[in-house]
Design an enzyme around this catalytic site. Structure first.
Site, mmCIF file in Angstrom:
data_model
loop_
_atom_site.group_PDB
_atom_site.id
_atom_site.type_symbol
_atom_site.label_atom_id
_atom_site.label_comp_id
_atom_site.label_asym_id
_atom_site.label_seq_id
_atom_site.Cartn_x
_atom_site.Cartn_y
_atom_site.Cartn_z
ATOM 1 N N ARG A 111 -47.640 -40.085 -93.686
ATOM 2 C CA ARG A 111 -46.648 -39.030 -93.926
ATOM 3 C C ARG A 111 -45.248 -39.545 -93.599
ATOM 4 O O ARG A 111 -44.296 -39.292 -94.323
ATOM 5 C CB ARG A 111 -47.016 -37.806 -93.074
ATOM 6 C CG ARG A 111 -46.211 -36.571 -93.335
ATOM 7 C CD ARG A 111 -46.914 -35.383 -92.660
ATOM 8 N NE ARG A 111 -46.024 -34.300 -92.368
ATOM 9 C CZ ARG A 111 -45.685 -33.341 -93.219
ATOM 10 N NH1 ARG A 111 -46.170 -33.362 -94.446
ATOM 11 N NH2 ARG A 111 -44.890 -32.365 -92.851
ATOM 12 N N LYS A 130 -49.105 -25.488 -93.731
ATOM 13 C CA LYS A 130 -49.110 -25.038 -92.350
ATOM 14 C C LYS A 130 -48.520 -23.626 -92.313
ATOM 15 O O LYS A 130 -47.492 -23.379 -92.929
ATOM 16 C CB LYS A 130 -48.257 -26.009 -91.524
ATOM 17 C CG LYS A 130 -48.345 -25.841 -90.049
ATOM 18 C CD LYS A 130 -47.526 -26.950 -89.402
ATOM 19 C CE LYS A 130 -47.470 -26.852 -87.910
ATOM 20 N NZ LYS A 130 -46.671 -27.935 -87.341
ATOM 21 N N HIS A 145 -40.975 -28.838 -93.910
ATOM 22 C CA HIS A 145 -40.425 -28.574 -92.585
ATOM 23 C C HIS A 145 -39.581 -27.309 -92.640
ATOM 24 O O HIS A 145 -38.719 -27.176 -93.513
ATOM 25 C CB HIS A 145 -39.543 -29.732 -92.107
ATOM 26 C CG HIS A 145 -40.300 -30.934 -91.689
ATOM 27 N ND1 HIS A 145 -39.737 -32.180 -91.606
ATOM 28 C CD2 HIS A 145 -41.594 -31.094 -91.322
ATOM 29 C CE1 HIS A 145 -40.640 -33.056 -91.204
ATOM 30 N NE2 HIS A 145 -41.771 -32.428 -91.026
ATOM 31 N N ARG A 164 -50.041 -33.018 -95.101
ATOM 32 C CA ARG A 164 -50.746 -33.171 -93.831
ATOM 33 C C ARG A 164 -52.238 -33.400 -94.106
ATOM 34 O O ARG A 164 -52.740 -33.066 -95.165
ATOM 35 C CB ARG A 164 -50.566 -31.916 -92.981
ATOM 36 C CG ARG A 164 -49.144 -31.711 -92.523
ATOM 37 C CD ARG A 164 -48.981 -30.366 -91.809
ATOM 38 N NE ARG A 164 -47.619 -30.194 -91.364
ATOM 39 C CZ ARG A 164 -46.658 -29.597 -92.085
ATOM 40 N NH1 ARG A 164 -46.935 -29.119 -93.283
ATOM 41 N NH2 ARG A 164 -45.440 -29.482 -91.609
ATOM 42 N N HIS A 184 -50.955 -39.669 -89.936
ATOM 43 C CA HIS A 184 -49.584 -39.175 -89.807
ATOM 44 C C HIS A 184 -48.574 -40.273 -90.156
ATOM 45 O O HIS A 184 -47.502 -39.984 -90.685
ATOM 46 C CB HIS A 184 -49.338 -38.626 -88.402
ATOM 47 C CG HIS A 184 -48.180 -37.695 -88.345
ATOM 48 N ND1 HIS A 184 -48.204 -36.446 -88.930
ATOM 49 C CD2 HIS A 184 -46.956 -37.842 -87.807
ATOM 50 C CE1 HIS A 184 -47.040 -35.857 -88.742
ATOM 51 N NE2 HIS A 184 -46.267 -36.679 -88.063
#
Length: 181
Positions: A119, A47, A142, A23, A116
């Site tokens: 990504r 994250k 994720h 990210r 993004h």
């Protein structure tokens, strides 16, 4: 991308995003102490605040070192890999978005969220080289396989308008993998 210090930084940033799948802020938070150049790894804060260690591709290592030499970037362990105006602080996420948006517009890449989109291109490239959905999930950090599946469903079946143009723009590689003169 111009052959300048700013162009070298932008090229390095773009390849970090495209070849790591990280990210925007995960790359911008990198400090030189997070890179283990001898072991070929880097540690980043993902994250949620957890640290993660990943392999550092030789091409990213070499490009990052070349960018740092060219731009005379201080490489102390607490210094940002991509410093902003004041040196001790990283580039701002907004500034990076502006730089990449401008480069995407100049290359006539149709995207609303260019950072993004890199990504997404990374996820698509993983699938094209045979990575399983679970491998892509792990690579993108994720938590849920459903998130990865949704991500990929949006990408698969639709041609990737960015791949060939990105390769040419960043690496001087045209169709068939040959260098562009």
């Amino acid at each position: 991308i111009p052959d300048s210090d700013e162009g070298a930084r932008l090229r390095c940033l773009l390849l970090w995003y495209l070849l790591s799948g990280r990210r925007r802020v995960e790359i911008l938070r990198l400090r030189w102490g997070d890179l283990d150049l001898e072991a070929g790894t880097y540690t980043y804060t993902r994250k949620g605040g957890r640290s993660e260690k990943r392999s550092l591709l030789p091409v990213l290592r070499d490009l990052t070192l070349a960018y740092a030499r060219r731009c005379k970037v201080p490489t102390g362990p607490e210094r940002p890999v991509f410093p902003g105006r004041f040196g001790n602080e990283a580039l701002s996420p907004r500034h990076v978005t502006r730089l990449i948006t401008r480069a995407a517009a100049q290359a006539e890449l149709p995207t609303r969220r260019p950072v993004h989109a890199l990504r997404h291109s990374y996820a698509r490239l993983l699938r094209e080289v045979g990575a399983s959905v679970e491998d892509v999930q792990h690579s993108l950090d994720h938590a849920s396989l459903a998130t990865t599946t949704t991500y990929l469903r949006k990408l698969e079946g639709a041609g990737d308008p960015f791949g060939p143009q990105l390769a040419e723009l960043l690496l001087g590689v045209g169709e068939g993998g040959k260098g562009v003169a």
